[in-house]
Motif scaffolding. Structure first.
Motif, short mmCIF file in Angstrom:
data_model
loop_
_atom_site.label_atom_id
_atom_site.label_comp_id
_atom_site.label_asym_id
_atom_site.label_seq_id
_atom_site.Cartn_x
_atom_site.Cartn_y
_atom_site.Cartn_z
N GLY A 465 98.96 -10.06 103.45
CA GLY A 465 99.21 -8.61 103.42
C GLY A 465 99.63 -8.12 102.06
O GLY A 465 99.21 -7.05 101.61
N VAL A 466 100.46 -8.91 101.37
CA VAL A 466 100.91 -8.51 100.02
C VAL A 466 99.72 -8.51 99.05
O VAL A 466 99.59 -7.60 98.21
N ILE A 467 98.84 -9.51 99.16
CA ILE A 467 97.67 -9.57 98.27
C ILE A 467 96.77 -8.35 98.49
O ILE A 467 96.32 -7.71 97.52
N VAL A 468 96.52 -8.00 99.74
CA VAL A 468 95.68 -6.83 100.04
C VAL A 468 96.34 -5.56 99.54
O VAL A 468 95.68 -4.67 98.97
N LEU A 469 97.65 -5.46 99.73
CA LEU A 469 98.36 -4.26 99.30
C LEU A 469 98.35 -4.12 97.78
O LEU A 469 98.13 -3.01 97.25
N VAL A 470 98.58 -5.21 97.07
CA VAL A 470 98.56 -5.15 95.60
C VAL A 470 97.17 -4.82 95.09
O VAL A 470 96.99 -4.03 94.16
N ALA A 471 96.13 -5.42 95.70
CA ALA A 471 94.76 -5.13 95.29
C ALA A 471 94.41 -3.67 95.53
O ALA A 471 93.77 -3.01 94.68
N HIS A 472 94.85 -3.13 96.67
CA HIS A 472 94.60 -1.72 96.95
C HIS A 472 95.34 -0.82 95.95
O HIS A 472 94.79 0.16 95.46
N THR A 473 96.58 -1.17 95.64
CA THR A 473 97.37 -0.37 94.71
C THR A 473 96.76 -0.40 93.32
O THR A 473 96.75 0.61 92.60
N CYS A 474 96.23 -1.57 92.90
CA CYS A 474 95.58 -1.67 91.58
C CYS A 474 94.32 -0.82 91.50
O CYS A 474 93.93 -0.40 90.40
N SER A 475 93.69 -0.56 92.63
CA SER A 475 92.45 0.22 92.61
C SER A 475 92.69 1.72 92.56
O SER A 475 91.74 2.50 92.36
N LEU A 476 93.92 2.16 92.74
CA LEU A 476 94.20 3.59 92.80
C LEU A 476 94.24 4.19 91.41
O LEU A 476 94.58 3.55 90.43
N ARG A 477 93.89 5.46 91.35
CA ARG A 477 93.98 6.26 90.13
C ARG A 477 94.66 7.58 90.45
O ARG A 477 94.53 8.10 91.57
N SER A 478 95.37 8.11 89.49
CA SER A 478 95.94 9.44 89.59
C SER A 478 95.42 10.26 88.43
O SER A 478 95.89 10.13 87.30
N PHE A 479 94.40 11.06 88.70
CA PHE A 479 93.71 11.85 87.68
C PHE A 479 93.23 10.96 86.53
O PHE A 479 93.40 11.26 85.36
N GLY A 480 92.65 9.83 86.92
CA GLY A 480 92.07 8.92 85.96
C GLY A 480 93.02 7.90 85.37
O GLY A 480 92.58 6.98 84.67
N ILE A 481 94.32 8.01 85.63
CA ILE A 481 95.31 7.09 85.09
C ILE A 481 95.56 5.98 86.12
O ILE A 481 95.81 6.28 87.29
#
Length: 549
Positions: A465-481
């Motif tokens: 679960g932690v691996i999936v959560l970290v991978a999902h968080t790394c894929s996020l962007r906030s206005f390109g950042i």
């Protein structure tokens, strides 16, 4: 109607050429123009607004010998009556017959005289179409119309009953300022301008919502903000095509990069000093009228664990508190799931005396450990929600007494174990240390998912679960950042103000991925650090010693 409307003297024609304002205005857009008849205009206003009782119309008679009818229209409750009476009504009534030497043969001349010689209000604008008239009227402005003229003007006299500036509720501070935003857009932007007295602090406004016509303010510091980021924010706001915009959450959901994520990707705050600090880092602030919570973009994950108090305390204490918040976040996210995994799959990892004690507590419990954990977490969430929704004096009593009574009764009845009550209580207390409510909500939701994974696979499920959560968080962007900047990607220069806050003299650069325009805060040639600041005094002492020698 008097024939003076049609036949003009040579002097009048000359005055029209010299003063373009006096000419009749033609609406070239697709908007419907006002009528020349004051009676028809007032009739349409009343019909459009459903003959509402809060629409107030005040009629006047102006000028001699050409008597002209003038009317002021405003909505009761949206207008400051003190400004209205002092700067508009009183001026129109007291000067109604004092301009006999003026030539009022044209209604536009009456309007020019009123605007230039009578009204003492600061902001007066022309209005030529119905859309602008109704928008200004419903925004609290006062409309002045003249009989025989197909236009009028608006007077900015907004006011009414507004909430006073109070202390922050969700983001309290010990040493910092104690003012928070209100529901007034003008008051909110003024509180920011008191902190940033720079001509480069710019504000742009627009209206969103086909029916609500909510005013949106975009504030940024020119020369520090990234122009590409500014363009992206404007484009996303212009794409919002809805009937209603109630508050900042509506705007947040429409302009967010990712919808299907538990993490908040836009930062919200109620503190003007937090807004000022983010503006000086190159971020953009979005104000929504009638909402005391502006939005800050772009946002990063690390930003939700920082508070304004971090910059009012010494760097040692601020760094300790940040580490404490991160640790509490991990306890909130993984505490119950680790307890479930140890009891169900990995009892050999628990010390033997403690394991024997836990086994004795669970001897008469009829439910599996996961059902027990979910039952207690669900009960606590119900108590938390009940405490928030009920009146404040009653809500606090329900939260405290309910938790104590239900916890003790559940243990006595053999429904849950004492250790489970301790784990749930510790998790709840740890969640209160997360400074921003949006991050707390996301952690509360993810905690249930981690508990279910732990009940199926133990520590392996938690790791997955932690691996999936970290991978999902790394894929996020906030206005390109990148959402996890400065950790992923790693930006060494920004690590000084991430988990550990360095002393302020060493924070000489803005976040590299945010501004990208003017990264330096201070001149690097200046002396920094306590030892270097003692240099001038030491130089003076050495010069004194050399002179004595």
């Amino acid at each position: 109607m008097n024939s003076g409307w049609k036949r003009l003297t040579k002097k009048q024609r000359k005055s029209k050429k010299e003063a373009p304002y006096y000419e009749e205005t033609e609406v070239t857009s697709n908007e419907e123009a006002l009528n020349s008849s004051l009676e028809e205009n007032l009739k349409k206003i009343q019909e459009t607004l459903g003959n509402s009782e809060d629409v107030v119309v005040r009629n006047f008679t102006m000028g001699k010998p050409f008597v002209r009818k003038v009317a002021s229209i405003y909505i009761n409750g949206l207008t400051d009556k003190e400004i209205l009476g002092r700067s508009i009504i009183k001026q129109l009534m007291s000067n109604a017959n004092l301009a006999e030497e003026e030539d009022f043969s044209l209604p536009s001349q009456v309007g020019a005289y009123i605007k230039e010689h009578m009204l003492t209000i600061t902001n007066v604008k022309d209005v030529v179409d119905w859309n602008k008239l109704f928008f200004s009227l419903l925004s609290g402005e006062t409309i002045v119309l003249i009989d025989g003229w197909n236009q009028g003007f608006t007077c900015a006299a907004q006011g009414g009953d507004l909430r006073a500036i109070s202390e922050p509720v969700a983001e309290s501070s010990v040493r910092g300022p104690r003012d928070s935003f209100t529901e007034s857009l003008i008051s909110n932007t003024a509180m920011v301008r008191r902190r940033i007295k720079s001509p480069n602090l710019w504000l742009e406004t627009m209206e969103l919502g086909e029916i609500t016509q909510t005013t949106i303010g975009i504030m940024y510091v020119k020369g520090i903000v990234n122009d590409k980021l500014l363009t992206e924010v404007k484009e996303r706001l212009h794409k919002i095509k809805v009937d209603e915009v109630y508050g900042s959450n509506t705007v947040e959901e429409w302009i967010s990069d990712e919808t299907w994520t538990p993490w908040p990707t836009i930062f919200a705050t109620e503190r003007p000093d937090v807004v000022a600090g983010n503006l000086l880092e190159g971020r953009i602030v979005i104000f929504v009228n009638e909402t005391p919570i502006p939005l800050i973009v772009p946002a990063t994950w690390n930003q939700f664990f920082q508070t304004a108090e971090d910059y009012y305390l010494r760097w040692t204490m601020a760094s300790f508190l940040r580490l404490l918040r991160i640790t509490s976040f991990l306890i909130t996210l993984l505490g119950p799931s680790l307890f479930v995994a140890f009891i169900s799959f990995h009892p050999e990892l628990i010390p033997t005396p403690l394991l024997v004690n836990l086994a004795a507590q669970r001897q008469n419990i009829p439910f599996p450990i996961i059902i027990e954990a979910l039952l207690m977490e669900f009960t606590f969430e119900v108590l938390r929600e009940a405490g928030i929704r009920m009146p404040r004096p009653v809500g606090q009593a329900v939260s405290i007494v309910g938790a104590l009574v239900l916890g003790e009764a559940a243990v006595s009845a053999g429904i849950v174990s004492s250790a489970m009550v301790i784990v749930v209580a510790a998790t709840a207390i740890a969640s209160f240390t997360i400074p921003h409510y949006a991050m707390t909500d996301a952690t509360r939701l993810l905690r249930f998912g981690m508990m279910i994974m732990a009940s199926f696979f133990g520590l392996y499920g938690i790791g997955l679960g932690v691996i999936v959560l970290v991978a999902h968080t790394c894929s996020l962007r906030s206005f390109g950042i990148p959402y996890l900047t400065p950790f992923a990607p790693i930006v060494l220069a920004d690590q000084k103000d991430s988990i550990i806050r360095w002393p302020l003299p060493f924070l000489s650069k803005r976040p590299r991925l945010i501004s990208q325009v003017k990264n330096k805060r201070v001149d690097h040639n200046q002396d920094r650090g306590p030892s270097k600041r003692e240099g001038p005094m030491k130089n003076q002492e050495s010069k004194r010693d050399s002179n004595e020698t």
